[in-house]
Design a protein around this motif. Structure first.
Motif, PDB file in Angstrom:
ATOM      1  N   PRO A  32      45.432  64.701  28.414  1.00 30.29           N
ATOM      2  CA  PRO A  32      44.257  65.429  28.907  1.00 30.29           C
ATOM      3  C   PRO A  32      44.090  65.237  30.414  1.00 30.29           C
ATOM      4  CG  PRO A  32      43.720  64.185  26.929  1.00 30.29           C
ATOM      5  CD  PRO A  32      45.087  63.736  27.360  1.00 30.29           C
ATOM      6  N   PRO A  33      43.356  66.125  31.057  1.00 30.04           N
ATOM      7  CA  PRO A  33      43.119  65.985  32.499  1.00 30.04           C
ATOM      8  C   PRO A  33      42.528  64.617  32.833  1.00 30.04           C
ATOM      9  CG  PRO A  33      42.367  68.124  31.733  1.00 30.04           C
ATOM     10  CD  PRO A  33      42.713  67.338  30.504  1.00 30.04           C
ATOM     11  N   LEU A  34      42.994  64.060  33.932  1.00 28.09           N
ATOM     12  CA  LEU A  34      42.600  62.714  34.351  1.00 28.09           C
ATOM     13  C   LEU A  34      41.342  62.788  35.210  1.00 28.09           C
ATOM     14  CD1 LEU A  34      43.400  59.667  34.567  1.00 28.09           C
ATOM     15  CD2 LEU A  34      44.671  60.295  36.630  1.00 28.09           C
ATOM     16  N   PRO A  35      40.265  62.089  34.847  1.00 24.26           N
ATOM     17  CA  PRO A  35      39.097  62.045  35.724  1.00 24.26           C
ATOM     18  C   PRO A  35      39.420  61.257  37.000  1.00 24.26           C
ATOM     19  CG  PRO A  35      38.545  61.393  33.464  1.00 24.26           C
ATOM     20  CD  PRO A  35      40.031  61.387  33.567  1.00 24.26           C
ATOM     21  N   VAL A  36      39.182  61.877  38.142  1.00 21.86           N
ATOM     22  CA  VAL A  36      39.444  61.262  39.442  1.00 21.86           C
ATOM     23  C   VAL A  36      38.151  61.290  40.242  1.00 21.86           C
ATOM     24  CG1 VAL A  36      40.764  61.382  41.580  1.00 21.86           C
ATOM     25  CG2 VAL A  36      41.867  61.981  39.406  1.00 21.86           C
ATOM     26  N   TYR A  37      37.716  60.118  40.690  1.00 25.54           N
ATOM     27  CA  TYR A  37      36.466  59.974  41.430  1.00 25.54           C
ATOM     28  C   TYR A  37      36.774  59.619  42.876  1.00 25.54           C
ATOM     29  CZ  TYR A  37      34.317  59.767  36.802  1.00 25.54           C
ATOM     30  OH  TYR A  37      33.906  60.068  35.524  1.00 25.54           O
ATOM     31  N   ALA A  38      36.149  60.327  43.818  1.00 18.75           N
ATOM     32  CA  ALA A  38      36.418  60.095  45.230  1.00 18.75           C
ATOM     33  C   ALA A  38      35.272  60.650  46.068  1.00 18.75           C
ATOM     34  CB  ALA A  38      37.731  60.754  45.637  1.00 18.75           C
ATOM     35  N   PRO A  39      35.104  60.137  47.296  1.00 19.95           N
ATOM     36  CA  PRO A  39      34.116  60.738  48.197  1.00 19.95           C
ATOM     37  C   PRO A  39      34.507  62.179  48.533  1.00 19.95           C
ATOM     38  CG  PRO A  39      34.760  58.539  48.958  1.00 19.95           C
ATOM     39  CD  PRO A  39      35.715  58.920  47.865  1.00 19.95           C
ATOM     40  N   PRO A  40      33.539  62.994  48.888  1.00 19.40           N
ATOM     41  CA  PRO A  40      33.826  64.399  49.185  1.00 19.40           C
ATOM     42  C   PRO A  40      34.914  64.557  50.259  1.00 19.40           C
ATOM     43  CG  PRO A  40      31.459  64.055  49.011  1.00 19.40           C
ATOM     44  CD  PRO A  40      32.089  62.691  48.970  1.00 19.40           C
ATOM     45  N   GLY A  41      35.908  65.381  49.933  1.00 14.22           N
ATOM     46  CA  GLY A  41      36.965  65.695  50.883  1.00 14.22           C
ATOM     47  C   GLY A  41      38.039  64.646  51.035  1.00 14.22           C
ATOM     48  N   ALA A  42      37.859  63.478  50.417  1.00 14.43           N
ATOM     49  CA  ALA A  42      38.802  62.375  50.634  1.00 14.43           C
ATOM     50  C   ALA A  42      40.208  62.705  50.156  1.00 14.43           C
ATOM     51  CB  ALA A  42      38.296  61.105  49.950  1.00 14.43           C
ATOM     52  N   LEU A  43      40.318  63.547  49.124  1.00 16.21           N
ATOM     53  CA  LEU A  43      41.616  63.822  48.516  1.00 16.21           C
ATOM     54  C   LEU A  43      42.161  65.206  48.857  1.00 16.21           C
ATOM     55  CD1 LEU A  43      41.065  62.177  45.024  1.00 16.21           C
ATOM     56  CD2 LEU A  43      42.199  61.223  47.043  1.00 16.21           C
ATOM     57  N   ASP A  44      41.544  65.877  49.795  1.00 13.66           N
ATOM     58  CA  ASP A  44      41.996  67.228  50.137  1.00 13.66           C
ATOM     59  C   ASP A  44      43.472  67.249  50.510  1.00 13.66           C
ATOM     60  OD1 ASP A  44      39.430  68.069  49.675  1.00 13.66           O
ATOM     61  OD2 ASP A  44      38.964  68.542  51.768  1.00 13.66           O
ATOM     62  N   ALA A  45      43.902  66.309  51.332  1.00 12.80           N
ATOM     63  CA  ALA A  45      45.287  66.313  51.822  1.00 12.80           C
ATOM     64  C   ALA A  45      46.281  65.999  50.709  1.00 12.80           C
ATOM     65  CB  ALA A  45      45.441  65.329  52.976  1.00 12.80           C
ATOM     66  N   VAL A  46      46.017  64.960  49.934  1.00  9.81           N
ATOM     67  CA  VAL A  46      46.989  64.563  48.909  1.00  9.81           C
ATOM     68  C   VAL A  46      47.048  65.584  47.775  1.00  9.81           C
ATOM     69  CG1 VAL A  46      45.457  63.088  47.513  1.00  9.81           C
ATOM     70  CG2 VAL A  46      47.891  62.575  47.636  1.00  9.81           C
ATOM     71  N   LEU A  47      45.938  66.240  47.479  1.00  6.23           N
ATOM     72  CA  LEU A  47      45.938  67.242  46.421  1.00  6.23           C
ATOM     73  C   LEU A  47      46.565  68.561  46.874  1.00  6.23           C
ATOM     74  CD1 LEU A  47      42.441  66.626  44.791  1.00  6.23           C
ATOM     75  CD2 LEU A  47      44.694  65.944  43.911  1.00  6.23           C
ATOM     76  N   ALA A  48      46.795  68.706  48.186  1.00  2.00           N
ATOM     77  CA  ALA A  48      47.420  69.919  48.719  1.00  2.00           C
ATOM     78  C   ALA A  48      48.921  69.754  48.942  1.00  2.00           C
ATOM     79  CB  ALA A  48      46.741  70.313  50.031  1.00  2.00           C
ATOM     80  N   LEU A  49      49.499  68.649  48.510  1.00  2.00           N
ATOM     81  CA  LEU A  49      50.920  68.405  48.759  1.00  2.00           C
ATOM     82  C   LEU A  49      51.823  69.344  47.967  1.00  2.00           C
ATOM     83  CD1 LEU A  49      51.011  64.488  48.845  1.00  2.00           C
ATOM     84  CD2 LEU A  49      51.328  66.060  50.774  1.00  2.00           C
ATOM     85  N   ASP A  50      51.379  69.769  46.791  1.00  2.00           N
ATOM     86  CA  ASP A  50      52.194  70.631  45.947  1.00  2.00           C
ATOM     87  C   ASP A  50      51.744  72.080  46.065  1.00  2.00           C
ATOM     88  OD1 ASP A  50      54.265  69.124  44.485  1.00  2.00           O
ATOM     89  OD2 ASP A  50      52.559  67.924  43.820  1.00  2.00           O
ATOM     90  N   ARG A  51      52.547  72.983  45.491  1.00  5.10           N
ATOM     91  CA  ARG A  51      52.192  74.401  45.535  1.00  5.10           C
ATOM     92  C   ARG A  51      50.847  74.614  44.844  1.00  5.10           C
ATOM     93  NH1 ARG A  51      56.128  74.176  41.423  1.00  5.10           N
ATOM     94  NH2 ARG A  51      55.381  75.003  39.411  1.00  5.10           N
ATOM     95  N   PRO A  52      50.076  75.590  45.288  1.00  5.28           N
ATOM     96  CA  PRO A  52      48.747  75.824  44.708  1.00  5.28           C
ATOM     97  C   PRO A  52      48.805  75.986  43.196  1.00  5.28           C
ATOM     98  CG  PRO A  52      49.023  77.128  46.698  1.00  5.28           C
ATOM     99  CD  PRO A  52      50.370  76.518  46.405  1.00  5.28           C
ATOM    100  N   GLY A  53      47.933  75.258  42.529  1.00  3.30           N
ATOM    101  CA  GLY A  53      47.800  75.362  41.081  1.00  3.30           C
ATOM    102  C   GLY A  53      48.717  74.476  40.279  1.00  3.30           C
ATOM    103  N   MET A  54      49.738  73.891  40.922  1.00  2.45           N
ATOM    104  CA  MET A  54      50.732  73.131  40.157  1.00  2.45           C
ATOM    105  C   MET A  54      50.119  71.956  39.405  1.00  2.45           C
ATOM    106  SD  MET A  54      54.161  71.295  41.605  1.00  2.45           S
ATOM    107  CE  MET A  54      54.853  69.855  40.790  1.00  2.45           C
ATOM    108  N   LEU A  55      49.167  71.273  40.006  1.00  2.00           N
ATOM    109  CA  LEU A  55      48.591  70.071  39.396  1.00  2.00           C
ATOM    110  C   LEU A  55      47.193  70.296  38.826  1.00  2.00           C
ATOM    111  CD1 LEU A  55      49.634  67.392  42.064  1.00  2.00           C
ATOM    112  CD2 LEU A  55      50.825  68.001  39.947  1.00  2.00           C
TER     113      LEU A  55
END
Length: 247
Positions: free
Chosen positions: A83-106
């Motif tokens: 199932p989808p993994l709950p990920v908790y972070a301050p606003p915007g903190a993960l923008d860069a790492v979540l953009a490493l792959d092609r849009p929608g892949m993860l």
């Protein structure tokens, strides 16, 4: 409550080590607190990627969150994704790492919960109290309470009365101590020394102190000695695979 250190290097991982990454377990629930460079392969020595129940990221510097990417890849690029993994972070903190792959892949691999730093919320069996601690980017220190035990983690933080309050009477304080004694002028207020951390641990009345985020090449014995000038309790260093029962 159990703490397993995956890595504790500051800035970049030394050979055979990893940056900040900690596995915190209680009643079968597995929470990852930060997941920096090289922490993911060390995690796999303890649990499979699909066995992680949630992730808490203190701030967006890559030595604290870069290995979230391979964790999410390992969960979604398989025939039977969990199932989808709950990920908790301050606003915007993960923008860069979540953009490493092609849009929608993860997208199916996680559910992002961006929280206001300073809020308190339930995270599995843990009560998570967060507080904004001084760093170059918004950094959420966290006080995790479960089963009557308390673990406080600073993320990266300069000395602050808020560190003391967040760690008040904690069973364990896991504290950033990048430098042994003197913090360079350009980092004053944003990072801490082991000596400063020892004083704050004593002021907070914590039962045990573990130093983490040491600058590569730092002598752990020197860091422990500096912290011990102000704190008389048990002092450890966040070596890979260190496991502590918080009881």
């Amino acid at each position: 409550m159990r703490l397993t250190v995956l890595g504790g290097c500051g800035a970049w991982p030394e050979a055979g080590q990893a940056c900040s990454g900690y596995l915190v377990e209680h009643d079968g629930f597995r929470l990852l607190v930060d997941l920096g460079y090289a922490a993911f392969p060390r995690l796999l020595q303890h649990v499979a990627a699909g066995q992680v129940d949630a992730v808490f990221i203190s701030h967006g510097h890559p030595d604290h969150c870069a290995d979230l990417n391979p964790l999410l890849r390992a969960r979604t690029l398989r025939d039977d994704p969990p199932p989808p993994l709950p990920v908790y972070a301050p606003p915007g903190a993960l923008d860069a790492v979540l953009a490493l792959d092609r849009p929608g892949m993860l997208d199916a691999a996680y559910v992002l919960h961006e929280f206001s730093v300073g809020s308190t919320f339930d995270l599995g069996p843990f009560r998570a109290e967060t507080r904004l601690l001084p760093h170059w980017v918004p950094n959420a220190g966290v006080r995790l309470t479960a089963g009557g035990r308390v673990l406080t983690y600073t993320g990266d933080s300069g000395p602050s009365p808020d560190v003391v309050e967040l760690a008040r009477d904690a069973d364990l304080l896991l504290a950033e101590a990048t430098h042994v004694d003197r913090v360079p002028e350009d980092s004053v207020g944003y990072l801490s020394s082991a000596r400063q951390v020892g004083r704050q641990a004593a002021e907070a009345g914590v039962r045990r102190l573990v130093l983490t985020h040491l600058w590569p090449g730092t002598d752990p014995a020197a860091a422990r000695a500096a912290a011990g000038d102000g704190y008389r309790g048990e002092i450890g260093v966040a070596d890979p695979d260190l496991t502590l029962e918080i009881s």
